[in-house]
Design a protein around this motif. Sequence first.
Motif, PDB file in Angstrom:
ATOM      1  N   VAL A 294       0.863  -1.308  -0.076  1.00  0.00           N
ATOM      2  CA  VAL A 294       0.124  -0.084   0.030  1.00  0.00           C
ATOM      3  C   VAL A 294       0.976   1.173  -0.010  1.00  0.00           C
ATOM      4  N   LEU A 295       2.041   1.381   0.670  1.00  0.00           N
ATOM      5  CA  LEU A 295       2.625   2.477   0.838  1.00  0.00           C
ATOM      6  C   LEU A 295       3.467   2.581  -0.526  1.00  0.00           C
ATOM      7  N   LYS A 296       3.766   1.705  -1.142  1.00  0.00           N
ATOM      8  CA  LYS A 296       4.434   1.660  -2.557  1.00  0.00           C
ATOM      9  C   LYS A 296       3.591   2.273  -3.577  1.00  0.00           C
ATOM     10  N   LYS A 297       2.446   1.912  -3.491  1.00  0.00           N
ATOM     11  CA  LYS A 297       1.455   2.360  -4.437  1.00  0.00           C
ATOM     12  C   LYS A 297       0.994   3.817  -4.044  1.00  0.00           C
ATOM     13  N   ARG A 298       0.749   3.946  -2.872  1.00  0.00           N
ATOM     14  CA  ARG A 298       0.395   5.472  -2.571  1.00  0.00           C
ATOM     15  C   ARG A 298       1.419   6.563  -2.661  1.00  0.00           C
ATOM     16  N   MET A 299       2.530   6.357  -2.382  1.00  0.00           N
ATOM     17  CA  MET A 299       4.024   7.121  -2.582  1.00  0.00           C
ATOM     18  C   MET A 299       4.441   7.047  -3.847  1.00  0.00           C
ATOM     19  N   ARG A 300       3.880   5.983  -4.658  1.00  0.00           N
ATOM     20  CA  ARG A 300       4.699   5.681  -5.940  1.00  0.00           C
ATOM     21  C   ARG A 300       6.348   5.681  -5.778  1.00  0.00           C
ATOM     22  N   CYS A 301       6.837   4.794  -4.922  1.00  0.00           N
ATOM     23  CA  CYS A 301       8.086   4.661  -4.569  1.00  0.00           C
ATOM     24  C   CYS A 301       8.322   3.382  -4.581  1.00  0.00           C
ATOM     25  N   GLU A 302       9.714   2.979  -4.335  1.00  0.00           N
ATOM     26  CA  GLU A 302      10.219   1.907  -3.963  1.00  0.00           C
ATOM     27  C   GLU A 302      11.176   1.749  -2.709  1.00  0.00           C
ATOM     28  N   LEU A 303      11.336   0.661  -2.304  1.00  0.00           N
ATOM     29  CA  LEU A 303      12.204   0.436  -1.005  1.00  0.00           C
ATOM     30  C   LEU A 303      13.654  -0.155  -0.931  1.00  0.00           C
ATOM     31  N   VAL A 304      14.571   0.515  -0.667  1.00  0.00           N
ATOM     32  CA  VAL A 304      15.844   0.053  -0.847  1.00  0.00           C
ATOM     33  C   VAL A 304      16.566   0.180   0.551  1.00  0.00           C
ATOM     34  N   THR A 305      17.256  -1.001   1.069  1.00  0.00           N
ATOM     35  CA  THR A 305      17.958  -0.912   2.425  1.00  0.00           C
ATOM     36  C   THR A 305      19.178   0.097   2.333  1.00  0.00           C
ATOM     37  N   GLY A 306      19.201   0.508   3.502  1.00  0.00           N
ATOM     38  CA  GLY A 306      20.447   1.432   4.022  1.00  0.00           C
ATOM     39  C   GLY A 306      20.455   2.190   5.069  1.00  0.00           C
ATOM     40  N   LYS A 307      21.358   3.366   5.071  1.00  0.00           N
ATOM     41  CA  LYS A 307      21.397   4.142   6.168  1.00  0.00           C
ATOM     42  C   LYS A 307      20.773   5.611   5.710  1.00  0.00           C
ATOM     43  N   HIS A 308      20.407   6.226   6.952  1.00  0.00           N
ATOM     44  CA  HIS A 308      19.925   7.584   6.404  1.00  0.00           C
ATOM     45  C   HIS A 308      19.584   8.422   7.738  1.00  0.00           C
ATOM     46  N   PRO A 309      20.132   9.604   7.916  1.00  0.00           N
ATOM     47  CA  PRO A 309      19.922  10.436   8.948  1.00  0.00           C
ATOM     48  C   PRO A 309      18.765  10.315   9.668  1.00  0.00           C
ATOM     49  N   MET A 310      17.551  10.234   9.216  1.00  0.00           N
ATOM     50  CA  MET A 310      15.999  10.210   9.606  1.00  0.00           C
ATOM     51  C   MET A 310      16.015   8.943  10.463  1.00  0.00           C
ATOM     52  N   ILE A 311      16.722   7.758   9.759  1.00  0.00           N
ATOM     53  CA  ILE A 311      16.555   6.414  10.621  1.00  0.00           C
ATOM     54  C   ILE A 311      17.364   6.659  11.957  1.00  0.00           C
ATOM     55  N   ASP A 312      18.258   7.355  11.777  1.00  0.00           N
ATOM     56  CA  ASP A 312      19.247   7.621  13.165  1.00  0.00           C
ATOM     57  C   ASP A 312      18.097   8.486  14.154  1.00  0.00           C
ATOM     58  N   LYS A 313      17.545   9.495  13.626  1.00  0.00           N
ATOM     59  CA  LYS A 313      16.704  10.101  14.604  1.00  0.00           C
ATOM     60  C   LYS A 313      15.580   9.564  15.228  1.00  0.00           C
ATOM     61  N   VAL A 314      14.872   8.620  14.342  1.00  0.00           N
ATOM     62  CA  VAL A 314      13.737   7.851  14.811  1.00  0.00           C
ATOM     63  C   VAL A 314      14.270   6.822  15.882  1.00  0.00           C
ATOM     64  N   THR A 315      15.458   5.942  15.419  1.00  0.00           N
ATOM     65  CA  THR A 315      16.062   5.331  16.501  1.00  0.00           C
ATOM     66  C   THR A 315      16.487   5.792  17.846  1.00  0.00           C
ATOM     67  N   ASN A 316      17.004   7.086  17.506  1.00  0.00           N
ATOM     68  CA  ASN A 316      17.289   7.770  18.860  1.00  0.00           C
ATOM     69  C   ASN A 316      16.072   8.172  19.793  1.00  0.00           C
ATOM     70  N   GLN A 317      15.092   8.511  19.175  1.00  0.00           N
ATOM     71  CA  GLN A 317      13.731   8.880  19.838  1.00  0.00           C
ATOM     72  C   GLN A 317      13.171   7.709  20.529  1.00  0.00           C
ATOM     73  N   LEU A 318      13.165   6.548  19.713  1.00  0.00           N
ATOM     74  CA  LEU A 318      12.474   5.237  20.305  1.00  0.00           C
ATOM     75  C   LEU A 318      13.196   4.720  21.445  1.00  0.00           C
ATOM     76  N   ASN A 319      14.781   4.860  21.464  1.00  0.00           N
ATOM     77  CA  ASN A 319      15.245   4.552  22.623  1.00  0.00           C
ATOM     78  C   ASN A 319      14.908   5.327  23.674  1.00  0.00           C
ATOM     79  N   GLU A 320      14.879   6.520  23.643  1.00  0.00           N
ATOM     80  CA  GLU A 320      14.439   7.348  24.715  1.00  0.00           C
ATOM     81  C   GLU A 320      12.961   6.999  25.079  1.00  0.00           C
ATOM     82  N   TYR A 321      12.188   6.803  24.045  1.00  0.00           N
ATOM     83  CA  TYR A 321      10.740   6.386  24.512  1.00  0.00           C
ATOM     84  C   TYR A 321      10.701   5.252  25.382  1.00  0.00           C
ATOM     85  N   PHE A 322      11.440   3.993  24.840  1.00  0.00           N
ATOM     86  CA  PHE A 322      11.456   2.967  25.687  1.00  0.00           C
ATOM     87  C   PHE A 322      12.233   3.133  27.008  1.00  0.00           C
TER      88      PHE A 322
END
Length: 347
Positions: A220-248
């Motif tokens: 559904v995500l791919k269709k709605r955003m007209r995108c494809e997914l690729v594994t990798g690193k991204h600064p936004m992933i680091d931000k999500v990881t840090n905030q999730l760690n703080e939440y937990f």
Amino acid sequence: MKTTLPTIDEMYQALLDKDSHYEGVFVVGVRTTGIFCRPTCTARKPKQENVEFFSSAKDALANGYRACKVCRPMKQYEESPEWLVPLLKKVEDKPEKKWRDYELTEMGFSPSRVRRYFKKTHGITFQAYLRMNRINGAFLKIKEGQTVTQSAYEQGYDSLSGFSETFKNLAGFSPGKEGNMVTINRIPTPLGPMMVGVTDEGLCLLEFTNRKMLETQIDVLKKRMRCELVTGKHPMIDKVTNQLNEYFSGSRKDFDIPLVVSGTEFQQRVWSALLKIPYSITRSYKQQADIVGDVKAVRAVARANGENRIAIIIPCHRIIGSDGSIVGYGGGVHRKQWLLKHEFENQ
């Protein structure tokens, strides 16, 4: 049992010294190259701010790194089943090779067994694992300014046209051109690994990797955003990881991560209402339907909750039954119970 690593300064010094006493203690991921190495690797040493350390090769792989061809850290991959070790060694030796099922069979491996192992361990098939890492490596190089031709040949493609076709099939656009691509990776959490998907604009996917509807959510995500997914690193992933760690850890109650959500007008209203539910507060499906504007739309609200693709941050876990029962959570009722208990105890 979780392994306790030495201090970062100690591990970095061991890396500089190529200290063999630390073999098997840690592996190091190099953010600028996307590879991970053993402590004794003879390759040029990166700056300390460009590395992160893991207790095993498995953890490095789960965080999107590829094995170094110089020091071959997969040899230290003690958590791998014995039957798989010879194949992992061959993959280390030739990361650019396209391993066909008949070749696996000729080497004495069962393609279906290999496929099941990679699906269980990494959430993708063996072939997808190889393909996505190759394409991701090329994509990162192109973003850094390398030409398409250089990227193609460095990733083991014999022709530019072959590389372009493979890239376009996976990414949905030609290399070197603008296109919608979502970078995905896995985040370890106390409740199990989660798949995270981001763009430069924000977070668009956060789900537990063993959720039954995950593949449907991705489609559904791919269709709605007209995108494809690729594994990798991204600064936004680091931000999500840090905030999730703080939440937990109990130190964060609100998230300030930009969200990229796409859905129907009704879904958007439901998700927007979810974002307004305070930390540790619950609502019933009926109360949520009333807030959305249609007290009779309880089932529709429940369905929209279930179609939420950003768990925890869009807190659908805070919706409960009218009688106070904890029901209806895509990540599993046991996780919903844990999240609510966690928030009540840390409010």
